[in-house]
Design a protein around this motif. Structure first.
Motif, PDB file in Angstrom:
ATOM      1  N   ARG A 105       0.825  -1.224   0.000  1.00  0.00           N
ATOM      2  CA  ARG A 105       0.000   0.000   0.000  1.00  0.00           C
ATOM      3  C   ARG A 105       0.850   1.261   0.000  1.00  0.00           C
ATOM      4  N   GLU A 106       2.082   1.173   0.548  1.00  0.00           N
ATOM      5  CA  GLU A 106       2.951   2.352   0.606  1.00  0.00           C
ATOM      6  C   GLU A 106       3.560   2.700  -0.746  1.00  0.00           C
ATOM      7  N   VAL A 107       3.521   1.755  -1.687  1.00  0.00           N
ATOM      8  CA  VAL A 107       4.075   2.001  -3.019  1.00  0.00           C
ATOM      9  C   VAL A 107       3.011   2.572  -3.965  1.00  0.00           C
ATOM     10  N   VAL A 108       1.751   2.239  -3.715  1.00  0.00           N
ATOM     11  CA  VAL A 108       0.676   2.665  -4.611  1.00  0.00           C
ATOM     12  C   VAL A 108       0.575   4.187  -4.745  1.00  0.00           C
ATOM     13  N   PRO A 109       0.805   4.990  -3.686  1.00  0.00           N
ATOM     14  CA  PRO A 109       0.798   6.446  -3.888  1.00  0.00           C
ATOM     15  C   PRO A 109       1.813   6.918  -4.917  1.00  0.00           C
ATOM     16  N   LEU A 110       2.941   6.224  -5.052  1.00  0.00           N
ATOM     17  CA  LEU A 110       3.920   6.583  -6.080  1.00  0.00           C
ATOM     18  C   LEU A 110       3.320   6.397  -7.471  1.00  0.00           C
ATOM     19  N   MET A 111       2.435   5.428  -7.604  1.00  0.00           N
ATOM     20  CA  MET A 111       1.752   5.213  -8.874  1.00  0.00           C
ATOM     21  C   MET A 111       0.757   6.335  -9.144  1.00  0.00           C
ATOM     22  N   ALA A 112       0.032   6.714  -8.106  1.00  0.00           N
ATOM     23  CA  ALA A 112      -0.943   7.798  -8.259  1.00  0.00           C
ATOM     24  C   ALA A 112      -0.264   9.116  -8.615  1.00  0.00           C
ATOM     25  N   GLU A 113       0.987   9.294  -8.158  1.00  0.00           N
ATOM     26  CA  GLU A 113       1.738  10.515  -8.441  1.00  0.00           C
ATOM     27  C   GLU A 113       2.468  10.468  -9.778  1.00  0.00           C
ATOM     28  N   GLY A 114       2.409   9.317 -10.472  1.00  0.00           N
ATOM     29  CA  GLY A 114       3.086   9.198 -11.753  1.00  0.00           C
ATOM     30  C   GLY A 114       4.569   8.896 -11.650  1.00  0.00           C
ATOM     31  N   LYS A 115       5.037   8.520 -10.465  1.00  0.00           N
ATOM     32  CA  LYS A 115       6.464   8.220 -10.286  1.00  0.00           C
ATOM     33  C   LYS A 115       6.818   6.860 -10.883  1.00  0.00           C
ATOM     34  N   ILE A 116       5.984   5.855 -10.619  1.00  0.00           N
ATOM     35  CA  ILE A 116       6.144   4.544 -11.241  1.00  0.00           C
ATOM     36  C   ILE A 116       4.818   4.180 -11.908  1.00  0.00           C
ATOM     37  N   LEU A 117       4.857   3.208 -12.799  1.00  0.00           N
ATOM     38  CA  LEU A 117       3.646   2.871 -13.542  1.00  0.00           C
ATOM     39  C   LEU A 117       2.568   2.314 -12.618  1.00  0.00           C
ATOM     40  N   PRO A 118       1.323   2.677 -12.870  1.00  0.00           N
ATOM     41  CA  PRO A 118       0.209   2.140 -12.068  1.00  0.00           C
ATOM     42  C   PRO A 118      -0.112   0.718 -12.485  1.00  0.00           C
ATOM     43  N   TYR A 119       0.773  -0.201 -12.117  1.00  0.00           N
ATOM     44  CA  TYR A 119       0.707  -1.583 -12.595  1.00  0.00           C
ATOM     45  C   TYR A 119       1.307  -2.487 -11.536  1.00  0.00           C
ATOM     46  N   LEU A 120       0.564  -3.524 -11.161  1.00  0.00           N
ATOM     47  CA  LEU A 120       1.074  -4.535 -10.237  1.00  0.00           C
ATOM     48  C   LEU A 120       0.823  -5.915 -10.811  1.00  0.00           C
ATOM     49  N   ASP A 121       1.884  -6.702 -10.889  1.00  0.00           N
ATOM     50  CA  ASP A 121       1.792  -8.096 -11.315  1.00  0.00           C
ATOM     51  C   ASP A 121       1.881  -8.944 -10.049  1.00  0.00           C
ATOM     52  N   ILE A 122       0.752  -9.548  -9.669  1.00  0.00           N
ATOM     53  CA  ILE A 122       0.659 -10.227  -8.379  1.00  0.00           C
ATOM     54  C   ILE A 122       0.220 -11.674  -8.591  1.00  0.00           C
ATOM     55  N   PRO A 123       1.007 -12.660  -8.166  1.00  0.00           N
ATOM     56  CA  PRO A 123       0.656 -14.070  -8.379  1.00  0.00           C
ATOM     57  C   PRO A 123      -0.346 -14.579  -7.342  1.00  0.00           C
ATOM     58  N   PHE A 124      -1.636 -14.285  -7.543  1.00  0.00           N
ATOM     59  CA  PHE A 124      -2.651 -14.727  -6.580  1.00  0.00           C
ATOM     60  C   PHE A 124      -2.798 -16.255  -6.568  1.00  0.00           C
ATOM     61  N   GLN A 125      -2.757 -16.886  -7.717  1.00  0.00           N
ATOM     62  CA  GLN A 125      -2.818 -18.340  -7.908  1.00  0.00           C
ATOM     63  C   GLN A 125      -4.198 -18.959  -7.669  1.00  0.00           C
ATOM     64  N   HIS A 126      -4.935 -18.501  -6.671  1.00  0.00           N
ATOM     65  CA  HIS A 126      -6.301 -19.003  -6.434  1.00  0.00           C
ATOM     66  C   HIS A 126      -6.971 -18.058  -5.455  1.00  0.00           C
ATOM     67  N   SER A 127      -8.247 -18.321  -5.178  1.00  0.00           N
ATOM     68  CA  SER A 127      -8.983 -17.476  -4.232  1.00  0.00           C
ATOM     69  C   SER A 127      -9.509 -18.249  -3.032  1.00  0.00           C
ATOM     70  N   HIS A 128      -9.781 -19.537  -3.195  1.00  0.00           N
ATOM     71  CA  HIS A 128     -10.432 -20.276  -2.107  1.00  0.00           C
ATOM     72  C   HIS A 128      -9.428 -20.566  -0.998  1.00  0.00           C
ATOM     73  N   PRO A 129      -9.777 -20.279   0.251  1.00  0.00           N
ATOM     74  CA  PRO A 129      -8.817 -20.467   1.352  1.00  0.00           C
ATOM     75  C   PRO A 129      -8.340 -21.896   1.511  1.00  0.00           C
ATOM     76  N   ASP A 130      -9.204 -22.884   1.245  1.00  0.00           N
ATOM     77  CA  ASP A 130      -8.763 -24.282   1.380  1.00  0.00           C
ATOM     78  C   ASP A 130      -7.749 -24.655   0.302  1.00  0.00           C
ATOM     79  N   THR A 131      -7.985 -24.164  -0.930  1.00  0.00           N
ATOM     80  CA  THR A 131      -7.025 -24.426  -2.011  1.00  0.00           C
ATOM     81  C   THR A 131      -5.693 -23.777  -1.692  1.00  0.00           C
ATOM     82  N   LEU A 132      -5.740 -22.517  -1.251  1.00  0.00           N
ATOM     83  CA  LEU A 132      -4.510 -21.805  -0.918  1.00  0.00           C
ATOM     84  C   LEU A 132      -3.765 -22.484   0.227  1.00  0.00           C
ATOM     85  N   LYS A 133      -4.513 -23.038   1.168  1.00  0.00           N
ATOM     86  CA  LYS A 133      -3.873 -23.755   2.272  1.00  0.00           C
ATOM     87  C   LYS A 133      -3.151 -24.996   1.759  1.00  0.00           C
ATOM     88  N   ARG A 134      -3.794 -25.720   0.834  1.00  0.00           N
ATOM     89  CA  ARG A 134      -3.130 -26.903   0.266  1.00  0.00           C
ATOM     90  C   ARG A 134      -1.914 -26.505  -0.567  1.00  0.00           C
TER      91      ARG A 134
END
Length: 453
Positions: free
Chosen positions: A254-283
């Motif tokens: 969250r501390e990096v996102v303001p830099l995106m809003a200010e145009g310092k770095i690109l407003p882009y995040l590549d985040i490997p979520f992989q899944h959403s269900h808590p049981d799958t993520l636990k496995r």
């Protein structure tokens, strides 16, 4: 992951035009796998060129060929073995390195004639193998260390690797076994490399690692808890586009996102979520807290409404039920991610997930992959349609002989995301130009636009 032949960095993007001097030993390179491996290839070639070796863009002009392999998935291993076989057939003298090099018997069992096998980021061992195969013959009046090194990407963008290894223990992944625990590069070294790249004309820096947002947390003595934040701030002051890849959704992001809003770095995040269900993520033994992910996304968008979110997912993970998969589809409706990739689960030799019960049949994996991609495509199409009529900045990647420019918006990383095409008035553009366009058409993954003066 696999590289289609037209996207293989060693075949499609390398611009090697130097002339071979008489008696100069010459090395070729085949670079497979992820951008992190590509950076390793560039470093190896830079070291070799500094020692007087020439760099060949084809097999026939090389005294030996280095194949930098990928070993993450079985399909990638197969591609690596195929590339090694091709190099042996076309050249005959082959040195193997990279992630698959961590399994030398696997390689030599298929290709016993390779000259040497080394593991990932083992630069000295690769150089030693080259020296044995093709002794150096430098000319002290000609062979000087190039200021910017050898690049296998177009001149206007470059990958910037900030760390190696990973501390997570995801059950489907063997990268920590191959590349070790997190080791962050000193911030001064990263910034010095970034400055040199920008001075050499690079317009876009693509920040990569196994876990970018964990950068610096391996340092026992440090001035700040999360050095990733200050690194992003310093990179944002260089005047280039700065794109963040492989960012785990830790709270300090969250501390990096303001830099995106200010145009310092690109407003882009590549985040490997992989899944959403808590049981799958636990496995999976994933580190993220799934129940808070949507809250994090909402917080990022509240700070920077224009932020683009990219992610990858795995369907058909062992034990995945229809309810868990439906949870993922519903989560996609809520998250509304901009750019999405998806893999069907594969067993990987040495991965702990292989031993999990209730593996999903291949036909069901395919069916779920199709449903997932249909959902992702519909979201992408709607988001791109909303851009029609907007005026945005794009970076030019290529202008073909018909005068059609292939560009990328700030929401598009090279090779993995979409493009914006300019099909009129682009004759005077060059790769690396950053221009303003008005979007006038949208497709499922790409945009079309007209130049604005």
């Amino acid at each position: 992951m696999q590289n289609p032949p037209d996207l293989r960095p060693d075949l499609a993007r390398a611009r090697i035009t130097e002339t071979r001097r008489d008696g100069q030993p010459t090395i070729g390179m085949v670079s497979l796998g992820c951008p992190k491996a590509l950076v390793d290839s560039e470093r190896i070639l830079t070291r070799l060129r500094a020692e007087g070796y020439g760099i060949s863009a084809d097999y026939s002009g090389a005294d030996a060929v280095i194949v930098n392999t990928c070993g993450f998935l079985d399909s990638a291993k197969a591609e690596s073995l195929e590339a090694i076989g091709e190099a042996l057939h076309e050249n005959g003298r082959v040195i193997v390195t990279g992630c698959l090099g961590a399994e030398p018997e696997y390689i030599t069992g298929a290709h016993p004639k390779v000259l040497a096998v080394t593991g990932p980021h083992q630069y000295e061992q690769v150089l030693d193998a080259v020296h044995r195969a093709v002794p150096p013959s430098p000319d002290p009046f000609v062979d000087l260390l190039p200021a910017t090194g050898v690049s296998l990407t177009p001149r206007h963008y470059s990958y910037l690797k900030i760390s190696e290894g990973c501390n997570h223990k995801c059950k489907f992944c063997i990268i920590p076994d191959m590349r070790g625990r997190l080791v962050s590069r000193p911030q001064k070294a990263v910034l010095r490399e970034a400055e040199k790249l920008v001075e050499a004309g690079v317009r876009e820096l693509l920040v990569i690692s196994q876990d970018t947002s964990a950068y610096g947390t391996d340092w026992k003595e440090r001035d700040e808890k999360f050095p990733f934040v200050s690194l992003a701030r310093e990179l944002g002051a260089l005047g280039a586009w700065v794109r963040m890849h492989y960012v785990y959704p830790y709270p300090h992001v969250r501390e990096v996102v303001p830099l995106m809003a200010e145009g310092k770095i690109l407003p882009y995040l590549d985040i490997p979520f992989q899944h959403s269900h808590p049981d799958t993520l636990k496995r999976m033994a994933r580190p993220a807290a799934a129940e808070r992910t949507l809250d994090e996304i909402a917080a990022w968008r509240a700070t920077c409404p224009d932020i683009t979110l990219r992610s990858t997912f795995i369907v058909g993970y062992p034990g995945e039920t229809e309810a868990e998969f439906q949870h993922l589809l519903d989560w996609m409706d809520d998250a509304q991610l901009d750019r999405v990739g998806c893999f069907k689960y594969e067993n990987v030799y040495g991965a702990r997930s292989n031993a999990l019960p209730d593996h999903v049949p291949e036909e069901l994996k395919q069916e779920r992959w199709d449903r997932f991609m249909e959902k992702a495509q519909a979201i992408s199409e709607a988001k791109l349609a909303a851009k029609v009529g907007s005026v945005i900045e794009v970076i030019v990647d290529d202008v073909d002989e018909d005068g059609i420019a292939t560009c990328r918006t700030k929401a598009d990383a090279p090779e993995i995301d979409g493009n914006l095409f300019i099909d009129e008035g682009a004759d005077g553009l060059n790769p690396g130009d950053i221009v303003t366009v008005e979007v006038d058409e949208a497709g499922e993954y790409d945009l079309w636009g007209q130049l604005r003066t």
